[in-house]
Scaffold this motif. Structure first.
Motif, PDB file in Angstrom:
ATOM      1  N   ASP A  18      15.283  27.661 -66.258  1.00  0.00           N
ATOM      2  CA  ASP A  18      14.267  26.666 -65.300  1.00  0.00           C
ATOM      3  C   ASP A  18      14.094  26.282 -66.834  1.00  0.00           C
ATOM      4  OD1 ASP A  18      12.265  25.374 -65.217  1.00  0.00           O
ATOM      5  OD2 ASP A  18      11.233  26.560 -64.184  1.00  0.00           O
ATOM      6  N   ARG A  19      14.447  25.397 -67.505  1.00  0.00           N
ATOM      7  CA  ARG A  19      14.269  24.160 -68.731  1.00  0.00           C
ATOM      8  C   ARG A  19      12.877  23.968 -68.802  1.00  0.00           C
ATOM      9  NH1 ARG A  19      16.177  19.111 -68.142  1.00  0.00           N
ATOM     10  NH2 ARG A  19      16.593  19.591 -66.417  1.00  0.00           N
ATOM     11  N   HIS A  20      12.232  23.261 -68.119  1.00  0.00           N
ATOM     12  CA  HIS A  20      10.644  22.644 -68.287  1.00  0.00           C
ATOM     13  C   HIS A  20       9.992  24.275 -68.738  1.00  0.00           C
ATOM     14  CE1 HIS A  20      11.573  18.378 -66.718  1.00  0.00           C
ATOM     15  NE2 HIS A  20      12.888  19.305 -65.914  1.00  0.00           N
ATOM     16  N   ALA A  21      10.158  24.979 -67.587  1.00  0.00           N
ATOM     17  CA  ALA A  21       9.470  26.658 -67.961  1.00  0.00           C
ATOM     18  C   ALA A  21       9.175  26.922 -69.153  1.00  0.00           C
ATOM     19  CB  ALA A  21       9.792  27.421 -67.357  1.00  0.00           C
ATOM     20  N   LEU A  30       6.368  29.734 -79.803  1.00  0.00           N
ATOM     21  CA  LEU A  30       6.613  29.333 -81.422  1.00  0.00           C
ATOM     22  C   LEU A  30       6.739  28.101 -82.361  1.00  0.00           C
ATOM     23  CD1 LEU A  30      10.837  31.331 -80.748  1.00  0.00           C
ATOM     24  CD2 LEU A  30       8.166  31.859 -81.660  1.00  0.00           C
ATOM     25  N   GLY A  31       5.921  27.338 -81.274  1.00  0.00           N
ATOM     26  CA  GLY A  31       5.293  26.093 -81.860  1.00  0.00           C
ATOM     27  C   GLY A  31       6.352  24.869 -81.849  1.00  0.00           C
ATOM     28  N   PHE A  32       7.707  25.336 -81.309  1.00  0.00           N
ATOM     29  CA  PHE A  32       8.810  24.015 -80.960  1.00  0.00           C
ATOM     30  C   PHE A  32       8.343  23.592 -80.247  1.00  0.00           C
ATOM     31  CE2 PHE A  32      12.132  27.301 -81.305  1.00  0.00           C
ATOM     32  CZ  PHE A  32      11.595  28.395 -82.779  1.00  0.00           C
ATOM     33  N   SER A  33       8.919  21.943 -81.270  1.00  0.00           N
ATOM     34  CA  SER A  33       8.376  20.352 -80.224  1.00  0.00           C
ATOM     35  C   SER A  33       9.485  20.171 -79.248  1.00  0.00           C
ATOM     36  CB  SER A  33       8.241  19.427 -81.552  1.00  0.00           C
ATOM     37  OG  SER A  33       8.863  19.172 -81.627  1.00  0.00           O
ATOM     38  N   LEU A  34       9.128  19.690 -77.823  1.00  0.00           N
ATOM     39  CA  LEU A  34       9.924  19.042 -76.986  1.00  0.00           C
ATOM     40  C   LEU A  34      10.500  17.986 -77.701  1.00  0.00           C
ATOM     41  CD1 LEU A  34      11.643  19.344 -74.337  1.00  0.00           C
ATOM     42  CD2 LEU A  34       9.993  17.611 -73.326  1.00  0.00           C
ATOM     43  N   ASN A  35      11.991  17.059 -77.286  1.00  0.00           N
ATOM     44  CA  ASN A  35      12.783  16.106 -77.995  1.00  0.00           C
ATOM     45  C   ASN A  35      12.277  15.548 -76.683  1.00  0.00           C
ATOM     46  OD1 ASN A  35      12.287  16.772 -80.068  1.00  0.00           O
ATOM     47  ND2 ASN A  35      14.808  17.252 -80.725  1.00  0.00           N
ATOM     48  N   VAL A  36      13.529  16.499 -75.396  1.00  0.00           N
ATOM     49  CA  VAL A  36      14.283  15.635 -74.266  1.00  0.00           C
ATOM     50  C   VAL A  36      14.443  16.314 -73.642  1.00  0.00           C
ATOM     51  CG1 VAL A  36      16.070  15.293 -75.071  1.00  0.00           C
ATOM     52  CG2 VAL A  36      15.330  13.157 -73.585  1.00  0.00           C
ATOM     53  N   HIS A  37      14.127  16.436 -72.265  1.00  0.00           N
ATOM     54  CA  HIS A  37      14.735  16.619 -70.674  1.00  0.00           C
ATOM     55  C   HIS A  37      15.905  15.673 -70.845  1.00  0.00           C
ATOM     56  CE1 HIS A  37      11.983  19.994 -70.835  1.00  0.00           C
ATOM     57  NE2 HIS A  37      11.011  19.264 -70.352  1.00  0.00           N
ATOM     58  N   ILE A  38      16.603  15.759 -70.352  1.00  0.00           N
ATOM     59  CA  ILE A  38      17.971  15.475 -69.434  1.00  0.00           C
ATOM     60  C   ILE A  38      18.060  15.696 -68.329  1.00  0.00           C
ATOM     61  CG2 ILE A  38      20.101  14.004 -70.015  1.00  0.00           C
ATOM     62  CD1 ILE A  38      19.847  14.458 -72.801  1.00  0.00           C
ATOM     63  N   ASP A  39      17.370  15.878 -66.708  1.00  0.00           N
ATOM     64  CA  ASP A  39      17.464  16.007 -65.938  1.00  0.00           C
ATOM     65  C   ASP A  39      19.088  16.102 -64.916  1.00  0.00           C
ATOM     66  OD1 ASP A  39      14.864  17.043 -66.530  1.00  0.00           O
ATOM     67  OD2 ASP A  39      13.831  15.705 -65.315  1.00  0.00           O
ATOM     68  N   ASP A  40      19.421  14.739 -65.063  1.00  0.00           N
ATOM     69  CA  ASP A  40      21.010  14.489 -64.290  1.00  0.00           C
ATOM     70  C   ASP A  40      21.937  16.128 -64.910  1.00  0.00           C
ATOM     71  OD1 ASP A  40      19.657  12.737 -63.334  1.00  0.00           O
ATOM     72  OD2 ASP A  40      20.264  10.949 -64.507  1.00  0.00           O
ATOM     73  N   ALA A  41      21.708  15.743 -66.915  1.00  0.00           N
ATOM     74  CA  ALA A  41      22.732  16.771 -67.506  1.00  0.00           C
ATOM     75  C   ALA A  41      22.129  18.266 -66.914  1.00  0.00           C
ATOM     76  CB  ALA A  41      23.200  16.003 -68.997  1.00  0.00           C
ATOM     77  N   GLY A  42      20.650  18.386 -66.475  1.00  0.00           N
ATOM     78  CA  GLY A  42      20.309  19.354 -67.104  1.00  0.00           C
ATOM     79  C   GLY A  42      20.543  20.369 -68.145  1.00  0.00           C
ATOM     80  N   TRP A  43      20.091  19.745 -69.177  1.00  0.00           N
ATOM     81  CA  TRP A  43      20.098  20.147 -70.015  1.00  0.00           C
ATOM     82  C   TRP A  43      18.468  19.655 -71.633  1.00  0.00           C
ATOM     83  CZ3 TRP A  43      22.259  22.702 -73.865  1.00  0.00           C
ATOM     84  CH2 TRP A  43      22.066  22.052 -75.652  1.00  0.00           C
ATOM     85  N   SER A  44      17.778  20.453 -72.380  1.00  0.00           N
ATOM     86  CA  SER A  44      16.172  20.137 -72.854  1.00  0.00           C
ATOM     87  C   SER A  44      16.740  20.049 -74.139  1.00  0.00           C
ATOM     88  CB  SER A  44      15.586  21.150 -72.090  1.00  0.00           C
ATOM     89  OG  SER A  44      15.382  20.893 -70.779  1.00  0.00           O
ATOM     90  N   GLU A  45      15.777  19.199 -74.863  1.00  0.00           N
ATOM     91  CA  GLU A  45      16.282  19.852 -76.580  1.00  0.00           C
ATOM     92  C   GLU A  45      14.900  20.221 -77.149  1.00  0.00           C
ATOM     93  OE1 GLU A  45      20.397  17.639 -77.398  1.00  0.00           O
ATOM     94  OE2 GLU A  45      19.020  17.590 -78.554  1.00  0.00           O
ATOM     95  N   MET A  46      15.108  20.688 -78.565  1.00  0.00           N
ATOM     96  CA  MET A  46      13.490  20.802 -78.822  1.00  0.00           C
ATOM     97  C   MET A  46      13.775  21.176 -80.049  1.00  0.00           C
ATOM     98  SD  MET A  46      11.368  23.686 -76.885  1.00  0.00           S
ATOM     99  CE  MET A  46      10.061  23.304 -76.704  1.00  0.00           C
ATOM    100  N   SER A  47      12.830  20.662 -80.754  1.00  0.00           N
ATOM    101  CA  SER A  47      13.280  20.885 -82.439  1.00  0.00           C
ATOM    102  C   SER A  47      12.035  22.155 -82.377  1.00  0.00           C
ATOM    103  CB  SER A  47      12.295  19.409 -83.403  1.00  0.00           C
ATOM    104  OG  SER A  47      12.708  17.763 -83.423  1.00  0.00           O
ATOM    105  N   THR A  48      12.991  22.723 -83.655  1.00  0.00           N
ATOM    106  CA  THR A  48      12.840  23.789 -83.719  1.00  0.00           C
ATOM    107  C   THR A  48      11.970  23.782 -85.247  1.00  0.00           C
ATOM    108  OG1 THR A  48      14.353  24.589 -85.687  1.00  0.00           O
ATOM    109  CG2 THR A  48      14.598  25.275 -83.113  1.00  0.00           C
ATOM    110  N   GLY A  58      20.022  25.063 -71.332  1.00  0.00           N
ATOM    111  CA  GLY A  58      20.804  24.453 -70.504  1.00  0.00           C
ATOM    112  C   GLY A  58      20.556  25.304 -69.607  1.00  0.00           C
ATOM    113  N   GLU A  59      20.632  24.372 -68.052  1.00  0.00           N
ATOM    114  CA  GLU A  59      19.885  25.736 -67.149  1.00  0.00           C
ATOM    115  C   GLU A  59      21.209  25.410 -66.540  1.00  0.00           C
ATOM    116  OE1 GLU A  59      16.028  24.504 -65.397  1.00  0.00           O
ATOM    117  OE2 GLU A  59      17.814  23.089 -64.023  1.00  0.00           O
ATOM    118  N   GLN A  60      21.324  27.079 -66.109  1.00  0.00           N
ATOM    119  CA  GLN A  60      22.114  27.745 -65.311  1.00  0.00           C
ATOM    120  C   GLN A  60      21.500  28.645 -63.933  1.00  0.00           C
ATOM    121  OE1 GLN A  60      24.915  30.057 -67.316  1.00  0.00           O
ATOM    122  NE2 GLN A  60      25.625  28.139 -67.906  1.00  0.00           N
ATOM    123  N   ALA A  61      21.943  28.610 -63.295  1.00  0.00           N
ATOM    124  CA  ALA A  61      21.862  29.821 -61.705  1.00  0.00           C
ATOM    125  C   ALA A  61      20.894  30.846 -62.118  1.00  0.00           C
ATOM    126  CB  ALA A  61      22.090  29.285 -60.850  1.00  0.00           C
TER     127      ALA A  61
END
Length: 125
Positions: A18-21, A30-48, A58-61
């Motif tokens: 679960d990318r959002h969780a 860890l104090g990282f910050s969210l850059n983007v959730h790309i729900d159509d691609a099942g992908w999220s990116e965070m700045s460390t 990357g979301e996987q079952a």
């Protein structure tokens, strides 16, 4: 001399259920910050907290622990792939492109460790 020149960012990609969780956990723990959730691609990116290092989720079952894959940014993925293949590097399938977002290619080092190269297409590249 290197075959491919990479840009100033590395993304460490993890498979998560679960990318959002997971993003919330990385923010809170860890104090990282969210850059983007790309729900159509099942992908999220965070700045460390390390300059130039991004965490990709990357979301996987059924994610498998220990599945981190470093993703190295390149200016021209076709040229980079051609140079690497010319040097005998093994790739895992064709380059995948999500128009207007990114082109990705999976490859292996001599010990079978998975790596990726990526070209950011969101900046007109």
């Amino acid at each position: 001399m290197s075959v491919v020149t990479v840009d100033d960012q590395i993304t460490i990609a993890l498979s998560v259920r679960d990318r959002h969780a997971s993003a919330k956990w990385y923010e809170e723990m860890l104090g990282f910050s969210l850059n983007v959730h790309i729900d159509d691609a099942g992908w999220s990116e965070m700045s460390t907290n390390t300059k130039g290092v991004v965490l990709g989720l990357g979301e996987q079952a059924e994610p498998v622990p220990g599945n981190a894959v470093p993703v190295f940014g390149v200016a021209d993925i076709a040229a980079a792939r051609s140079a690497l293949e010319g040097a005998g590097v093994k790739f895992d399938g064709p380059t995948e492109t999500m128009e207007g977002m990114v082109s990705l290619a999976s490859l292996y080092d001599p010990d079978g460790n998975a790596l990726m190269i990526a070209q950011d297409l969101s900046k007109g590249g």
